[in-house]
Write an enzyme that holds these catalytic residues in place. Structure first.
Site, PDB file in Angstrom:
ATOM      1  N   SER A  17      39.113 -12.076  50.783  1.00  0.00           N
ATOM      2  CA  SER A  17      38.005 -12.768  51.370  1.00  0.00           C
ATOM      3  C   SER A  17      38.004 -11.507  52.754  1.00  0.00           C
ATOM      4  O   SER A  17      36.840 -11.662  53.382  1.00  0.00           O
ATOM      5  CB  SER A  17      38.747 -14.278  52.271  1.00  0.00           C
ATOM      6  OG  SER A  17      39.560 -14.512  52.885  1.00  0.00           O
ATOM      7  N   ARG A  69      58.709   2.197  43.688  1.00  0.00           N
ATOM      8  CA  ARG A  69      58.112   1.935  45.084  1.00  0.00           C
ATOM      9  C   ARG A  69      57.765   3.289  45.925  1.00  0.00           C
ATOM     10  O   ARG A  69      56.975   4.248  46.130  1.00  0.00           O
ATOM     11  CB  ARG A  69      58.442   1.504  46.205  1.00  0.00           C
ATOM     12  CG  ARG A  69      58.467  -0.042  45.326  1.00  0.00           C
ATOM     13  CD  ARG A  69      58.667  -1.229  47.292  1.00  0.00           C
ATOM     14  NE  ARG A  69      59.811  -0.883  47.926  1.00  0.00           N
ATOM     15  CZ  ARG A  69      60.170  -0.878  49.262  1.00  0.00           C
ATOM     16  NH1 ARG A  69      58.851  -0.775  50.222  1.00  0.00           N
ATOM     17  NH2 ARG A  69      60.682  -0.541  49.492  1.00  0.00           N
ATOM     18  N   ARG A  95      52.056  -5.783  49.026  1.00  0.00           N
ATOM     19  CA  ARG A  95      53.526  -4.612  48.004  1.00  0.00           C
ATOM     20  C   ARG A  95      54.064  -4.270  49.573  1.00  0.00           C
ATOM     21  O   ARG A  95      53.269  -4.091  50.215  1.00  0.00           O
ATOM     22  CB  ARG A  95      52.777  -3.695  47.322  1.00  0.00           C
ATOM     23  CG  ARG A  95      52.062  -3.675  46.093  1.00  0.00           C
ATOM     24  CD  ARG A  95      52.749  -3.898  44.971  1.00  0.00           C
ATOM     25  NE  ARG A  95      53.210  -3.083  44.791  1.00  0.00           N
ATOM     26  CZ  ARG A  95      54.926  -2.653  43.923  1.00  0.00           C
ATOM     27  NH1 ARG A  95      55.353  -4.279  44.019  1.00  0.00           N
ATOM     28  NH2 ARG A  95      56.083  -1.440  43.924  1.00  0.00           N
ATOM     29  N   LEU A  97      55.206  -1.919  50.867  1.00  0.00           N
ATOM     30  CA  LEU A  97      55.215  -0.183  51.392  1.00  0.00           C
ATOM     31  C   LEU A  97      56.726   1.008  52.128  1.00  0.00           C
ATOM     32  O   LEU A  97      57.387  -0.081  53.109  1.00  0.00           O
ATOM     33  CB  LEU A  97      53.386   0.427  52.601  1.00  0.00           C
ATOM     34  CG  LEU A  97      53.127  -0.567  52.189  1.00  0.00           C
ATOM     35  CD1 LEU A  97      51.221  -0.218  53.178  1.00  0.00           C
ATOM     36  CD2 LEU A  97      51.931   0.020  51.085  1.00  0.00           C
ATOM     37  N   ASN A 111      46.587  -3.814  59.697  1.00  0.00           N
ATOM     38  CA  ASN A 111      46.823  -4.988  58.306  1.00  0.00           C
ATOM     39  C   ASN A 111      46.201  -6.321  59.882  1.00  0.00           C
ATOM     40  O   ASN A 111      46.170  -6.172  60.456  1.00  0.00           O
ATOM     41  CB  ASN A 111      48.182  -5.412  58.154  1.00  0.00           C
ATOM     42  CG  ASN A 111      48.572  -5.990  57.499  1.00  0.00           C
ATOM     43  OD1 ASN A 111      47.208  -6.519  56.572  1.00  0.00           O
ATOM     44  ND2 ASN A 111      48.954  -7.663  57.933  1.00  0.00           N
ATOM     45  N   HIS A 113      46.958 -10.264  60.488  1.00  0.00           N
ATOM     46  CA  HIS A 113      48.518 -11.579  60.090  1.00  0.00           C
ATOM     47  C   HIS A 113      47.865 -12.831  59.517  1.00  0.00           C
ATOM     48  O   HIS A 113      47.519 -12.919  62.007  1.00  0.00           O
ATOM     49  CB  HIS A 113      49.923 -10.664  60.047  1.00  0.00           C
ATOM     50  CG  HIS A 113      51.262 -11.567  59.867  1.00  0.00           C
ATOM     51  ND1 HIS A 113      51.420 -11.941  58.223  1.00  0.00           N
ATOM     52  CD2 HIS A 113      51.498 -12.725  60.544  1.00  0.00           C
ATOM     53  CE1 HIS A 113      52.047 -12.556  58.665  1.00  0.00           C
ATOM     54  NE2 HIS A 113      52.464 -13.396  60.063  1.00  0.00           N
ATOM     55  N   ASP A 149      55.097  -7.028  58.707  1.00  0.00           N
ATOM     56  CA  ASP A 149      54.258  -7.374  60.065  1.00  0.00           C
ATOM     57  C   ASP A 149      55.520  -7.078  61.719  1.00  0.00           C
ATOM     58  O   ASP A 149      54.728  -7.236  62.333  1.00  0.00           O
ATOM     59  CB  ASP A 149      54.786  -9.099  59.991  1.00  0.00           C
ATOM     60  CG  ASP A 149      54.077  -9.046  58.369  1.00  0.00           C
ATOM     61  OD1 ASP A 149      53.414  -8.810  57.883  1.00  0.00           O
ATOM     62  OD2 ASP A 149      54.339 -10.597  57.853  1.00  0.00           O
ATOM     63  N   GLU A 178      40.273 -14.647  61.434  1.00  0.00           N
ATOM     64  CA  GLU A 178      40.357 -13.563  60.674  1.00  0.00           C
ATOM     65  C   GLU A 178      39.300 -12.690  60.308  1.00  0.00           C
ATOM     66  O   GLU A 178      39.318 -11.390  60.613  1.00  0.00           O
ATOM     67  CB  GLU A 178      41.950 -13.695  59.813  1.00  0.00           C
ATOM     68  CG  GLU A 178      43.366 -14.225  59.476  1.00  0.00           C
ATOM     69  CD  GLU A 178      43.461 -14.348  58.215  1.00  0.00           C
ATOM     70  OE1 GLU A 178      43.859 -13.773  57.577  1.00  0.00           O
ATOM     71  OE2 GLU A 178      43.903 -15.659  58.192  1.00  0.00           O
TER      72      GLU A 178
END
Length: 218
Positions: A17, A69, A95, A97, A111, A113, A149, A178
Site C-alpha cells: 500500500s 542472505r 527481508r 538486509l 523506509n 516504519h 528500524d 504513512e
C-alpha cells in the site's frame, strides 16, 4: 516537467500500500522521482498487480533460489544497478538486509516504519503502543542502516491514541499518515534536499525548529 527524475525502485513482499502511494505521487509531472521498478521477493505479492496496472515494470527475485542472505543481496544489488536505479524505497519488504547491501545504498535507501522511532522498533508496533499506554503513536520515514528500524530520521507524523482504539483502528490511522509522509520523504531525497550530518538529517529550505505535533485528546 522535471528534467531529471531520479530512477527509483520500490521493494515489496505483500500488498504494497505504501508502494501504491509512491506510484501515485510519482505520476505528477513535477515529482522529482520516477518509479521505474517494483520488485518483490514473492511472486504472489498483491502489489505486483497494482504496479503493473499502473505501467510500472515489475520483477520477482525469490530469496528461495539463493543459499543465504549474502547471495540474495548480491543478486538484488546487481539487478538494481542493471536497471540504473538511483533510489531504493522499502515498502513492506520482509527481508533483513545485509550490512553490505545497506552500505552499497548508503543514504539512497529509505523506509517507512509504523511508529515514532526510536520507540517500538520491529513488529506489532500498534499492539505494543496500546499495551504501554502511550498517548501518541505515529510513523517515521528514515534512511536505512544495518540495524533494523534504525537510521537518520527524515520525517515523522504523530497520531493521537483514542480511548477506544484497537490495534486495527490505530493501524488504519497511522497508515493514512504513512501514505502522506513517505511520498514526501522520497520527494525530498530525489530533489537533493537531504543531507546527513552526524547521523542527523538536514532538510534544505526548511526553517530550523521543532516539527509540529498533534496534541492527544484528553
Amino acid at each position: 516537467m522535471n528534467p531529471h527524475r531520479k530512477r527509483t525502485a520500490v521493494l515489496i513482499s505483500g500488498r504494497g500500500s505504501n508502494m501504491a502511494a509512491l506510484v501515485k505521487a510519482a505520476q505528477q509531472d513535477d515529482f522529482p522521482a520516477k518509479i521505474d521498478l517494483v520488485l518483490s521477493n514473492r511472486e504472489d505479492a498483491a502489489g505486483l498487480e497494482f504496479a503493473a496496472s499502473h505501467g510500472v515494470p515489475t520483477r520477482v527475485l525469490s530469496h528461495r533460489g539463493y543459499a543465504d542472505r549474502a547471495a540474495f543481496d548480491t543478486a538484488l544489488d546487481g539487478l538494481l544497478r542493471e536497471e540504473g536505479i538511483e533510489i531504493v524505497c522499502l515498502a513492506g519488504f520482509m527481508r533483513l538486509l545485509t550490512p553490505w547491501l545497506v552500505e552499497q545504498w548508503q543514504d539512497r535507501m529509505i523506509n517507512v516504519h509504523p511508529s515514532i522511532l526510536p520507540s517500538f522498533k520491529g513488529l506489532h508496533t500498534h499492539e505494543r503502543a496500546l499495551e504501554m499506554g502511550v498517548r501518541v503513536h505515529g510513523c517515521t520515514v528514515h534512511f536505512v542502516r544495518a540495524e533494523m528500524d534504525a537510521g537518520p530520521i527524515i520525517l515523522q507524523a504523530v497520531v493521537p491514541i483514542e480511548a477506544d482504539d484497537t490495534p486495527d483502528t490505530l493501524a488504519a490511522r497511522v497508515l493514512t499518515q504513512e501514505h502522506i509522509i513517505y511520498p514526501k520523504g522520497l520527494e525530498l531525497l530525489a530533489a537533493d534536499r537531504l543531507t546527513v550530518e552526524n547521523e542527523r538529517v538536514r532538510i534544505s529550505g526548511m526553517q530550523p525548529g521543532p516539527a509540529p505535533l498533534i496534541s492527544p485528546s484528553v
